[in-house]
Design a protein around this motif. Structure first.
Motif, PDB file in Angstrom:
ATOM      1  N   LEU A 203       0.630  -1.732   0.251  1.00 51.72           N
ATOM      2  CA  LEU A 203       0.308  -0.154  -0.052  1.00 51.72           C
ATOM      3  C   LEU A 203       0.894   1.004  -0.226  1.00 51.72           C
ATOM      4  O   LEU A 203       0.924   2.226  -0.746  1.00 51.72           O
ATOM      5  N   THR A 204       2.008   1.528   1.152  1.00 48.83           N
ATOM      6  CA  THR A 204       3.277   2.449   0.508  1.00 48.83           C
ATOM      7  C   THR A 204       3.280   2.777  -0.522  1.00 48.83           C
ATOM      8  O   THR A 204       3.268   4.319  -1.256  1.00 48.83           O
ATOM      9  N   SER A 210       5.049   4.462  -9.371  1.00 52.76           N
ATOM     10  CA  SER A 210       5.554   4.077 -10.042  1.00 52.76           C
ATOM     11  C   SER A 210       6.293   3.823 -10.829  1.00 52.76           C
ATOM     12  O   SER A 210       4.749   3.394 -11.487  1.00 52.76           O
ATOM     13  N   LEU A 211       6.557   4.032 -12.035  1.00 55.01           N
ATOM     14  CA  LEU A 211       6.812   3.946 -13.720  1.00 55.01           C
ATOM     15  C   LEU A 211       7.336   2.409 -13.527  1.00 55.01           C
ATOM     16  O   LEU A 211       7.184   1.959 -14.803  1.00 55.01           O
ATOM     17  N   ALA A 212       7.442   1.627 -12.226  1.00 51.99           N
ATOM     18  CA  ALA A 212       8.449   0.019 -12.446  1.00 51.99           C
ATOM     19  C   ALA A 212       7.983  -0.778 -13.046  1.00 51.99           C
ATOM     20  O   ALA A 212       8.188  -1.373 -13.754  1.00 51.99           O
ATOM     21  N   ASP A 320      10.625  10.595 -13.618  1.00 56.33           N
ATOM     22  CA  ASP A 320      10.978   9.349 -13.518  1.00 56.33           C
ATOM     23  C   ASP A 320      12.225   8.876 -13.855  1.00 56.33           C
ATOM     24  O   ASP A 320      13.434   7.489 -13.183  1.00 56.33           O
ATOM     25  N   MET A 321      13.018   9.609 -14.259  1.00 57.81           N
ATOM     26  CA  MET A 321      15.133   9.399 -15.059  1.00 57.81           C
ATOM     27  C   MET A 321      15.530   8.872 -13.390  1.00 57.81           C
ATOM     28  O   MET A 321      16.425   8.508 -12.917  1.00 57.81           O
ATOM     29  N   ILE A 322      14.918  10.512 -13.400  1.00 56.47           N
ATOM     30  CA  ILE A 322      15.829  10.298 -11.365  1.00 56.47           C
ATOM     31  C   ILE A 322      15.956   9.194 -10.259  1.00 56.47           C
ATOM     32  O   ILE A 322      16.897   8.528  -9.875  1.00 56.47           O
ATOM     33  N   SER A 323      14.203   8.785 -10.216  1.00 59.68           N
ATOM     34  CA  SER A 323      13.482   8.086  -9.519  1.00 59.68           C
ATOM     35  C   SER A 323      14.326   6.212 -10.176  1.00 59.68           C
ATOM     36  O   SER A 323      14.753   6.008  -8.962  1.00 59.68           O
ATOM     37  N   ARG A 324      14.847   6.560 -11.046  1.00 54.19           N
ATOM     38  CA  ARG A 324      15.340   5.273 -11.100  1.00 54.19           C
ATOM     39  C   ARG A 324      16.273   4.704 -11.470  1.00 54.19           C
ATOM     40  O   ARG A 324      17.645   4.272 -11.477  1.00 54.19           O
ATOM     41  N   THR A 325      17.805   6.024 -11.489  1.00 47.22           N
ATOM     42  CA  THR A 325      19.081   6.308 -11.233  1.00 47.22           C
ATOM     43  C   THR A 325      19.442   6.558  -9.990  1.00 47.22           C
ATOM     44  O   THR A 325      20.976   6.143  -9.721  1.00 47.22           O
ATOM     45  N   ILE A 326      18.886   7.107  -9.503  1.00 45.88           N
ATOM     46  CA  ILE A 326      19.609   8.280  -7.901  1.00 45.88           C
ATOM     47  C   ILE A 326      19.881   7.042  -7.225  1.00 45.88           C
ATOM     48  O   ILE A 326      20.993   7.501  -6.183  1.00 45.88           O
ATOM     49  N   ALA A 328      20.332   3.820  -7.820  1.00 43.86           N
ATOM     50  CA  ALA A 328      20.279   2.781  -8.812  1.00 43.86           C
ATOM     51  C   ALA A 328      21.845   1.703  -7.780  1.00 43.86           C
ATOM     52  O   ALA A 328      22.165   2.258  -7.238  1.00 43.86           O
ATOM     53  N   PRO A 329      21.223   0.066  -7.399  1.00 47.59           N
ATOM     54  CA  PRO A 329      19.682  -0.229  -8.450  1.00 47.59           C
ATOM     55  C   PRO A 329      18.798  -0.140  -7.888  1.00 47.59           C
ATOM     56  O   PRO A 329      18.185  -1.256  -8.516  1.00 47.59           O
ATOM     57  N   SER A 330      18.223   0.000  -6.613  1.00 44.07           N
ATOM     58  CA  SER A 330      16.982   0.332  -6.324  1.00 44.07           C
ATOM     59  C   SER A 330      16.954   1.497  -6.735  1.00 44.07           C
ATOM     60  O   SER A 330      17.067   2.360  -7.770  1.00 44.07           O
ATOM     61  N   GLU A 331      15.571   1.470  -6.686  1.00 47.44           N
ATOM     62  CA  GLU A 331      14.156   2.678  -7.128  1.00 47.44           C
ATOM     63  C   GLU A 331      13.961   3.412  -6.119  1.00 47.44           C
ATOM     64  O   GLU A 331      13.247   3.267  -5.151  1.00 47.44           O
ATOM     65  N   LEU A 332      13.957   4.854  -6.357  1.00 44.05           N
ATOM     66  CA  LEU A 332      13.061   5.553  -5.236  1.00 44.05           C
ATOM     67  C   LEU A 332      12.091   6.307  -6.273  1.00 44.05           C
ATOM     68  O   LEU A 332      11.580   6.247  -7.521  1.00 44.05           O
ATOM     69  N   PRO A 333      10.532   5.849  -5.919  1.00 45.65           N
ATOM     70  CA  PRO A 333       9.585   5.934  -5.841  1.00 45.65           C
ATOM     71  C   PRO A 333       9.705   6.913  -6.642  1.00 45.65           C
ATOM     72  O   PRO A 333       9.254   8.351  -6.181  1.00 45.65           O
ATOM     73  N   ILE A 334       8.783   6.784  -7.189  1.00 45.30           N
ATOM     74  CA  ILE A 334       8.260   8.247  -8.574  1.00 45.30           C
ATOM     75  C   ILE A 334       7.881   9.810  -7.397  1.00 45.30           C
ATOM     76  O   ILE A 334       7.941  11.011  -7.825  1.00 45.30           O
TER      77      ILE A 334
END
Lengths: 359, 278
Positions: A203-204, A210-212, A320-326, A328-334
């Motif tokens: 839920l959180t 996310s676009l993941a 989204d580019m920031i969310s998936r690289t900042i 990395a390899p993990s991802e920050l929710p957009i």
């Protein structure tokens, strides 16, 4: 007919003639979007680059399976979905603000987002209780499907409540939207109460957006709905411009006000329902993008709507580019990214342009 | 440069020779207890990345973190270039797993459970995935023997309440069918909260009614003395026998709830905390 002409002229004169500037901004945003889409295909946690892969392919080398999956199964659908969702969030915001003649309006206010969110929450927590036949049918798409249905049902409900004798009261719809928001909040709270700890985490993460999870299948479901909604917006522009003068005046100017409201609400329900369904709760785009643009191209919806779509798409792709690289390899929710960049930036713009914002 | 090329060729040759033996694979471990099992099996050199919940032993912190186990991003996972993914039950989301499967990367899910048998099953499943079933059988037998050897028989089992959090004065406690419930049983205690499954907020009256002799919590960085003072000042908790004797046990969350190779250690630690000092 002459009256209509006069009306639209009046509306555009009121906006100040910024057509030339708007055209420049429109082209600039279109170029920005193309650049962002290329970048989105090239940037990612892995070192895979679109250009290297294309060059390798051109020189006759086979592209490795891993590269192919990253480019075509992960980044391509994610880029397209990001652009569509960004466009739909920004345009929905712009249409809502025009329709309600309220700078704070966004799809969250008409209960579409709340309904969609409730659908998703119900699916996450109670998904296991679905009759097996239905669960097989929706499969991993139970949450997006439920979100979409939730968005639709709440829009229809609000619309019914606000429509009397064939006339939809915007004020009633706004208030009913807030009431529905409170109700969905309560049901959501109940679901949080009965959720187990794994569902709570889901839920959180859903709430932050996310676009993941972008896949071609999701794109095939949400894409047509969003494109359809976006395609309808040019027909709303003149009506929304006339509406700035008030409903009665817009009617006198020959605008079929009720029909226009119907189309506007359906458009927003469609675009937001589909977006929230595939990407969760991504906030802020619908408020920031249209307001930024009003400051630069003026309030005329003829330009505001298409440029909002372009800039919204580019903005979300950037976030989204920031969310998936900042990390990395993990991802920050957009949702965290859009709010962290958008919030302070918007505040800065507000401070600089306070006098211009009385719409 | 030449040396690097030679090593490259050598690596290619070895990988070609041993593809069936899994010797050269790059393993991504998802889930704290899974990572612990990989280390306990002595296979840690094959690990190339981990998830956020993998925090023991401390050297895993040097590995890249691909994010929270239930919110894995497909490209993030692919970017560490794994050839084998071993994941705790509940890892996902499903979209990510499907993309990984389309990239021909095996994704092996290890079933979870919260009793003595589950620990052995988990160890054997991880060993199987790593291609070292003999080592797995050995380790599973060893850990199982340790669990069997635990002398947790007591005259009067303590009533234990596991509190996950006290956020905003709301007590979130463990019911049945959780890792906390499992470890309390292994340590020779009785779960004081049995009305529901999973972790739920308890009303103040339910806390009083549960009447725990001891409260168990996860330890974290920070000032436990202040936290203890807050705990005993909580109106509902202050009515419990635990508050009268100021009995609170804090153990690292992954150690306590992981159900992996350190579970005998966790059960022993909890048992002695429950009874020796009582």
């Amino acid at each position: 007919m002459a009256v209509v002409e006069a009306g639209s002229q009046f509306a555009s004169r009121q906006a100040g003639d910024r057509s030339g500037r708007a055209m420049t901004v429109l082209i600039g945003c279109a170029i920005l979007l193309v650049v962002m889409m290329m970048a989105s295909l090239t940037v990612g946690a892995s070192g895979t680059s679109l250009f290297q892969a294309l060059m390798a392919w051109a020189s006759g080398e086979p592209i490795e399976l891993r590269e192919r999956v990253i480019l075509f199964d992960i980044r391509a659908p994610r880029t397209l979905l990001g652009a569509l969702v960004g466009a739909s969030l920004a345009v929905s915001g712009a249409v809502m603000q025009g329709l309600f003649r309220n700078p704070l309006a966004d799809p969250g206010l008409v209960g579409v987002s709340a309904g969609a969110g409730l659908g998703a929450i119900l699916a996450i927590v109670l998904g296991g209780l679905l009759p097996p036949a239905l669960a097989v049918l929706t499969g991993m798409y139970t949450v997006p499907v439920a979100a979409f249905v939730g968005g639709w049902l709440s829009t229809i409900l609000l619309y019914r409540v606000a429509t009397r004798k064939g006339r939809t009261s915007v004020a009633v719809m706004l208030l009913a939207g807030i009431a529905l928001g409170a109700l969905t909040g309560a049901v959501a709270g109940l679901m949080v109460y009965i959720a187990d700890d794994n569902q709570l985490r889901d839920l959180t993460f859903w709430g932050l957006g996310s676009l993941a999870g972008a896949t071609w299948a999701k794109l095939m479901v949400a894409g047509p709905l969003i494109v359809l909604a976006l395609a309808a917006t040019p027909f709303l522009a003149r009506g929304l411009d006339a509406l700035t003068l008030g409903e009665a005046t817009a009617g006198h100017l020959g605008i079929p006000v009720q029909r226009m409201k119907n189309i506007a609400i359906l458009t927003v329900a469609c675009a937001t329902g589909a977006s929230v369904a595939v990407s969760g709760g991504i906030g802020f785009v619908g408020i920031v993008v249209p307001h930024l643009l009003r400051l630069s191209v003026g309030p005329s919806h003829r330009y505001l709507l298409p440029i909002s779509a372009l800039l919204g798409a580019a903005f979300l792709l950037g976030a989204d580019m920031i969310s998936r690289t900042i990390v990395a390899p993990s991802e920050l929710p957009i949702g965290i990214v859009t709010a962290t960049i958008g919030g302070p930036f918007f505040l800065y713009v507000l401070l600089r342009n306070r006098s211009l914002l009385d719409m | 440069m030449r040396i690097r090329m030679l090593t490259g060729v050598a690596a290619l040759l070895t990988s070609a020779l041993s593809t069936s033996a899994f010797a050269e694979d790059r393993v991504l471990s998802i889930g704290g207890s899974i990572t612990e099992i990989v280390y306990a099996l002595g296979e840690q050199d094959r690990l190339i990345a981990r998830d956020t919940t993998s925090s023991f032993p401390s050297s895993v912190a040097d590995l890249p973190d691909v994010g929270y186990m239930r919110a894995l991003s497909p490209e993030g996972v692919l970017s560490v270039d794994p050839t084998l993914i071993i994941a705790e039950e509940g890892s996902g989301p499903l979209e990510t797993i499907q993309v990984l499967e389309s990239a021909n990367i095996p994704f092996i899910t290890i079933p979870d459970g919260f009793d003595r048998q589950a620990v052995a099953t988990k160890i054997q499943a991880v060993a199987q995935a790593l291609g070292v079933p003999e080592k797995g059988a050995e380790l599973a037998a060893e850990i199982d023997a340790q669990l069997a050897a635990l002398d947790t028989s007591v005259d009067a089992p303590a009533r234990v309440m596991f509190i996950l959090s006290t956020q905003g004065g709301r007590i979130m406690a463990s019911g049945t069918n959780t890792a906390a419930d499992g470890i309390i049983a292994l340590a020779g205690g009785t779960n004081a909260v049995v009305g529901f499954e999973g972790y739920k907020p308890l009303t103040d009256e339910a806390v009083t009614l549960a009447a725990p002799d001891v409260i168990v919590m996860m330890s974290r960085d920070g000032d436990h003395a202040t936290e203890d003072a807050d705990l005993w000042a909580h109106p509902a908790i202050s009515t419990t026998p635990a508050a009268q004797t100021q009995s609170v046990v804090r153990i690292n969350g992954l150690l306590l709830l992981g159900f992996g190779p350190r579970t005998p250690e966790a059960a022993t630690a909890l048992h002695s905390a429950l009874y020796d000092e009582g």
